[in-house]
Each structure stands twice: as structure tokens, then as C-alpha cells.
Design a protein around this motif. Structure first.
Motif, PDB file in Angstrom:
ATOM      1  N   ALA A 123      47.461  61.646  11.359  1.00  0.00           N
ATOM      2  CA  ALA A 123      47.040  62.894  12.013  1.00  0.00           C
ATOM      3  C   ALA A 123      48.225  63.597  12.672  1.00  0.00           C
ATOM      4  N   GLU A 124      49.187  62.812  13.133  1.00  0.00           N
ATOM      5  CA  GLU A 124      50.363  63.374  13.810  1.00  0.00           C
ATOM      6  C   GLU A 124      51.509  63.659  12.845  1.00  0.00           C
ATOM      7  N   GLY A 125      51.283  63.452  11.543  1.00  0.00           N
ATOM      8  CA  GLY A 125      52.309  63.738  10.552  1.00  0.00           C
ATOM      9  C   GLY A 125      53.410  62.696  10.467  1.00  0.00           C
ATOM     10  N   ARG A 126      53.134  61.501  10.972  1.00  0.00           N
ATOM     11  CA  ARG A 126      54.113  60.409  10.915  1.00  0.00           C
ATOM     12  C   ARG A 126      53.699  59.414   9.838  1.00  0.00           C
ATOM     13  N   PRO A 127      54.658  58.656   9.273  1.00  0.00           N
ATOM     14  CA  PRO A 127      54.282  57.613   8.320  1.00  0.00           C
ATOM     15  C   PRO A 127      53.415  56.552   9.009  1.00  0.00           C
ATOM     16  N   GLN A 128      52.408  56.088   8.305  1.00  0.00           N
ATOM     17  CA  GLN A 128      51.542  55.049   8.855  1.00  0.00           C
ATOM     18  C   GLN A 128      52.234  53.691   8.768  1.00  0.00           C
ATOM     19  N   ILE A 129      51.705  52.733   9.469  1.00  0.00           N
ATOM     20  CA  ILE A 129      52.335  51.419   9.594  1.00  0.00           C
ATOM     21  C   ILE A 129      51.691  50.393   8.668  1.00  0.00           C
ATOM     22  N   PHE A 130      50.376  50.444   8.508  1.00  0.00           N
ATOM     23  CA  PHE A 130      49.635  49.403   7.790  1.00  0.00           C
ATOM     24  C   PHE A 130      49.055  49.861   6.447  1.00  0.00           C
TER      25      PHE A 130
END
Length: 178
Positions: A123-130
């Protein structure tokens, strides 16, 4: 952040969480052809009511853990927080409380924390972690939204109890085709 101290089971809260989860899912799982203006208005009302109720719960009581409500109600609590996309600050607060609950002797499911973290990242435009958040790819299929450090993805998924990515994708694609 405040995690609710473990107490005796709270049957009223458990019942309320499960009821609200049921309403949440009823509107979200409606077939597209049944999503009439009236049904969409009902969806908005349910989401607003759940949001206000959840905000009050968290403000007054912190994050109720598994020992207080059981795993099904804890999953319902997470689901209600997961669907608060319209209020990202509150969703971040829930993420932090959930993370505290995971650390507090297993008072929350670490998979729920991973799913909420990824949802916020996307949602924040960052790469996800999982790798839990999927998007429709150019071919019309489901693929993970961008992932941070893809080489370590399977390790991170395993650490929080998520199945391997290939199994997750297979399951999600089968459900979407379904």
C-alpha cells in the motif's frame, strides 16, 4: 504499544469478533454479479462499523491475545485489521500491536503479522517482505507484488510459518480460477 495482559477467556469478545469476521467475509465473498449498489452500500456500512468498533477495542483494551479469545477469534481480529486499508495509520498501529503479541509467548500468529506487514508495504509502494500480496500480472495471472531481497524470501516465509512460495501461488491461483 500495548498488548492486553492474558486473562480468562472473554466469551463475549470472542463471539463479537467471530460475528464481525462473518459479516466482513459475507460482503467480500459476494460473486461479482451480486455486487449491486445496495450490496456495495452494505459493504461500506459493515466496514465503517467494524473500523469504529476495532479502533475503540484497541484503544480501550490493547490487542487481545490468543489466550483470551482462542485462535479463531485471534484470526478474526487480524482479518479486521487487515481490511482497514482506508486508515493506514491505524493499520500500522495494529501491525505493531500484533508484532508485540507474537513476541509475547505466542499471543498472535506470526503469519498474520507477515500478511499485515506485506499489505502495508504494498500500500505504501515499498517491496513486500514475505511475498503474501499478489497482483494480476500481464498475462492475467496472479504473481507476487515486488519483493525485497528475493533470494531470502523462502527463509523469511519459513521463519514465520508460511508455506513455500510455489505452494502459496498454486493455492491462490486455484482459488482465483475457482
Amino acid at each position: 504499544m500495548r498488548l492486553r495482559a492474558a486473562t480468562a477467556p472473554d466469551g463475549d469478545l470472542t463471539a463479537e469478533l467471530l460475528w464481525r469476521q462473518d459479516l466482513d467475509q459475507q460482503v467480500r465473498l459476494l460473486p461479482r454479479e451480486d455486487r449491486t449498489p445496495g450490496a456495495l452500500e452494505r459493504w461500506k456500512r459493515i466496514d465503517l462499523d467494524n473500523r469504529l468498533w476495532l479502533e475503540q477495542l484497541v484503544e480501550e483494551r490493547g490487542w487481545p491475545g490468543i489466550s483470551e479469545n482462542g485462535e479463531r477469534a485471534a484470526a478474526a481480529l487480524w482479518l479486521l485489521a487487515q481490511h482497514r486499508d482506508a486508515v493506514p495509520d491505524f493499520q500500522r498501529r495494529c501491525r505493531d500491536l500484533l508484532a508485540d503479541a507474537v513476541l509475547a509467548a505466542g499471543e498472535a500468529d506470526p503469519r498474520h503479522g507477515a500478511l499485515l506487514e506485506d499489505r502495508l508495504c504494498v500500500a505504501e509502494g515499498r517491496p513486500q517482505i514475505f511475498g503474501t500480496q499478489l497482483v494480476t500480472d500481464e498475462a492475467g495471472g496472479l504473481s507476487p507484488a515486488p519483493v525485497l531481497d528475493g533470494e531470502r524470501l523462502e527463509q523469511r516465509r519459513s521463519e514465520v510459518g508460511l508455506e513455500p512460495m510455489r505452494d502459496y501461488l498454486r493455492s491462490c491461483r486455484a482459488t482465483a480460477a475457482g
